[in-house]
Design a protein around this motif. Structure first.
Motif, PDB file in Angstrom:
ATOM      1  N   UNK A   1     -93.071  23.304  37.583  1.00 27.30           N
ATOM      2  CA  UNK A   1     -94.097  23.897  38.441  1.00 27.30           C
ATOM      3  C   UNK A   1     -95.233  24.497  37.609  1.00 27.30           C
ATOM      4  N   UNK A   2     -94.868  25.126  36.501  1.00 24.74           N
ATOM      5  CA  UNK A   2     -95.881  25.698  35.618  1.00 24.74           C
ATOM      6  C   UNK A   2     -96.769  24.588  35.040  1.00 24.74           C
ATOM      7  N   UNK A   3     -96.151  23.496  34.598  1.00 25.36           N
ATOM      8  CA  UNK A   3     -96.915  22.354  34.076  1.00 25.36           C
ATOM      9  C   UNK A   3     -97.812  21.760  35.148  1.00 25.36           C
ATOM     10  N   UNK A   4     -97.292  21.629  36.348  1.00 27.58           N
ATOM     11  CA  UNK A   4     -98.072  21.082  37.456  1.00 27.58           C
ATOM     12  C   UNK A   4     -99.286  21.971  37.736  1.00 27.58           C
ATOM     13  N   UNK A   5     -99.075  23.262  37.728  1.00 32.93           N
ATOM     14  CA  UNK A   5    -100.172  24.202  37.973  1.00 32.93           C
ATOM     15  C   UNK A   5    -101.248  24.066  36.891  1.00 32.93           C
ATOM     16  N   UNK A   6    -100.830  23.944  35.617  1.00 33.81           N
ATOM     17  CA  UNK A   6    -101.786  23.816  34.524  1.00 33.81           C
ATOM     18  C   UNK A   6    -102.598  22.523  34.647  1.00 33.81           C
ATOM     19  N   UNK A   7    -101.943  21.425  34.967  1.00 40.30           N
ATOM     20  CA  UNK A   7    -102.648  20.143  35.124  1.00 40.30           C
ATOM     21  C   UNK A   7    -103.624  20.224  36.293  1.00 40.30           C
ATOM     22  N   UNK A   8    -103.193  20.804  37.407  1.00 42.56           N
ATOM     23  CA  UNK A   8    -104.085  20.937  38.560  1.00 42.56           C
ATOM     24  C   UNK A   8    -105.297  21.801  38.218  1.00 42.56           C
ATOM     25  N   UNK A   9    -105.095  22.879  37.485  1.00 39.55           N
ATOM     26  CA  UNK A   9    -106.219  23.721  37.052  1.00 39.55           C
ATOM     27  C   UNK A   9    -107.179  22.925  36.171  1.00 39.55           C
ATOM     28  N   UNK A  10    -106.630  22.098  35.281  1.00 37.76           N
ATOM     29  CA  UNK A  10    -107.478  21.281  34.407  1.00 37.76           C
ATOM     30  C   UNK A  10    -108.287  20.276  35.227  1.00 37.76           C
ATOM     31  N   UNK A  11    -107.659  19.652  36.216  1.00 40.14           N
ATOM     32  CA  UNK A  11    -108.372  18.683  37.062  1.00 40.14           C
ATOM     33  C   UNK A  11    -109.474  19.382  37.858  1.00 40.14           C
ATOM     34  N   UNK A  12    -109.181  20.557  38.409  1.00 38.97           N
ATOM     35  CA  UNK A  12    -110.206  21.303  39.145  1.00 38.97           C
ATOM     36  C   UNK A  12    -111.370  21.636  38.213  1.00 38.97           C
ATOM     37  N   UNK A  13    -111.075  22.012  36.993  1.00 35.25           N
ATOM     38  CA  UNK A  13    -112.126  22.306  36.023  1.00 35.25           C
ATOM     39  C   UNK A  13    -112.966  21.062  35.732  1.00 35.25           C
ATOM     40  N   UNK A  14    -112.321  19.915  35.574  1.00 35.86           N
ATOM     41  CA  UNK A  14    -113.050  18.662  35.356  1.00 35.86           C
ATOM     42  C   UNK A  14    -113.911  18.320  36.562  1.00 35.86           C
ATOM     43  N   UNK A  15    -113.359  18.522  37.759  1.00 35.30           N
ATOM     44  CA  UNK A  15    -114.109  18.227  38.989  1.00 35.30           C
ATOM     45  C   UNK A  15    -115.325  19.141  39.147  1.00 35.30           C
ATOM     46  N   UNK A  16    -115.263  20.310  38.548  1.00 38.22           N
ATOM     47  CA  UNK A  16    -116.345  21.289  38.666  1.00 38.22           C
ATOM     48  C   UNK A  16    -117.502  21.030  37.708  1.00 38.22           C
ATOM     49  N   UNK A  17    -117.364  20.045  36.826  1.00 45.06           N
ATOM     50  CA  UNK A  17    -118.431  19.754  35.867  1.00 45.06           C
ATOM     51  C   UNK A  17    -119.712  19.391  36.605  1.00 45.06           C
ATOM     52  N   UNK A  18    -120.815  19.937  36.130  1.00 49.57           N
ATOM     53  CA  UNK A  18    -122.126  19.743  36.769  1.00 49.57           C
ATOM     54  C   UNK A  18    -122.860  18.507  36.252  1.00 49.57           C
ATOM     55  N   UNK A  19    -122.376  17.924  35.162  1.00 53.10           N
ATOM     56  CA  UNK A  19    -123.007  16.743  34.571  1.00 53.10           C
ATOM     57  C   UNK A  19    -121.967  16.057  33.681  1.00 53.10           C
ATOM     58  N   UNK A  20    -122.319  14.882  33.198  1.00 53.52           N
ATOM     59  CA  UNK A  20    -121.419  14.192  32.275  1.00 53.52           C
ATOM     60  C   UNK A  20    -121.258  15.006  30.994  1.00 53.52           C
ATOM     61  N   UNK A  21    -122.343  15.593  30.523  1.00 52.99           N
ATOM     62  CA  UNK A  21    -122.276  16.419  29.316  1.00 52.99           C
ATOM     63  C   UNK A  21    -121.343  17.608  29.528  1.00 52.99           C
ATOM     64  N   UNK A  22    -121.411  18.194  30.714  1.00 48.70           N
ATOM     65  CA  UNK A  22    -120.528  19.317  31.042  1.00 48.70           C
ATOM     66  C   UNK A  22    -119.074  18.847  31.100  1.00 48.70           C
ATOM     67  N   UNK A  23    -118.842  17.633  31.597  1.00 49.08           N
ATOM     68  CA  UNK A  23    -117.494  17.059  31.625  1.00 49.08           C
ATOM     69  C   UNK A  23    -116.946  16.939  30.202  1.00 49.08           C
ATOM     70  N   UNK A  24    -117.775  16.440  29.289  1.00 53.26           N
ATOM     71  CA  UNK A  24    -117.353  16.308  27.892  1.00 53.26           C
ATOM     72  C   UNK A  24    -117.053  17.683  27.292  1.00 53.26           C
ATOM     73  N   UNK A  25    -117.874  18.672  27.590  1.00 50.21           N
ATOM     74  CA  UNK A  25    -117.639  20.036  27.110  1.00 50.21           C
ATOM     75  C   UNK A  25    -116.353  20.615  27.693  1.00 50.21           C
ATOM     76  N   UNK A  26    -116.091  20.313  28.952  1.00 44.07           N
ATOM     77  CA  UNK A  26    -114.864  20.790  29.597  1.00 44.07           C
ATOM     78  C   UNK A  26    -113.641  20.210  28.906  1.00 44.07           C
ATOM     79  N   UNK A  27    -113.691  18.932  28.580  1.00 44.99           N
ATOM     80  CA  UNK A  27    -112.582  18.293  27.865  1.00 44.99           C
ATOM     81  C   UNK A  27    -112.396  18.962  26.504  1.00 44.99           C
TER      82      UNK A  27
END
Length: 184
Positions: A31-57
């Motif tokens: 459950x902890x791992x699932x929560x961390x992955x979901x948080x990472x995906x939400x963060x990726x989805x929140x990127x405002x541009x491709x450059x922001x996506x790369x910075x998020x990664x």
């Protein structure tokens, strides 16, 4: 005889309690791992541009997934990666992705694995185990992968499940396609 049966039942009861406790620990970890992955995906989805996506990664995923290195890697022999992404996107020689994954694997988990400079660049010195996610962005794009590295030699292991990492990889593929307006 009755005492032997009572002792055997007590031992079986203790074994069942131990198995239950191990199962609860495993479920909580999952459950902890699932929560961390979901948080990472939400963060990726929140990127405002491709450059922001790369910075998020490169930055946010380190913290969200408790990692020491992350890297987006693309096979590139013709230096087509725009200069603005160099340093944040690792360029790999042709055939590297298939060499790492084989013909069909989507995720490779390696424990006790020194970091590969081709994948992690200067951060490779920190890496002792890694997870590699094949990214099939489009039939018209070169092979790519997301490399996740940890300083803990047993953080990733080929005995772990890969479903959540596959989910992360599929989400990232779609986001890259969307930002770069690449057809599937």
């Amino acid at each position: 005889m009755q005492q032997a049966m009572v002792l055997r039942l007590r031992q079986e009861n203790e074994d069942l309690r131990r198995a239950r406790d191990e199962m609860i620990t495993t479920v909580r970890g999952n459950l902890h791992s699932q929560h961390k992955i979901h948080d990472a995906v939400v963060s990726l989805l929140s990127a405002k541009s491709f450059e922001h996506l790369i910075e998020t990664i490169a930055n946010e995923m380190l913290v969200l997934l408790d990692l020491d290195a992350t890297s987006l890697c693309v096979e590139n022999e013709t230096d087509k990666v725009p200069r603005m992404y160099l340093g944040r996107v690792q360029c790999l020689p042709a055939g590297s992705v298939d060499a790492l994954f084989g013909p069909s694997a989507r995720v490779v988990l390696r424990d006790n694995q020194p970091g590969d400079p081709a994948l992690f660049g200067p951060a490779s010195e920190l890496v002792e185990s890694d997870a590699l996610l094949r990214l099939s962005i489009s039939a018209n794009t070169p092979p790519a992968l997301l490399a996740l590295g940890s300083r803990h030699p047993d953080h990733f292991s080929n005995t772990q499940g890969t479903e959540l990492l596959q989910f992360l990889g599929h989400c990232l593929e779609r986001l890259i396609r969307g930002w770069l307006e690449i057809p599937e």
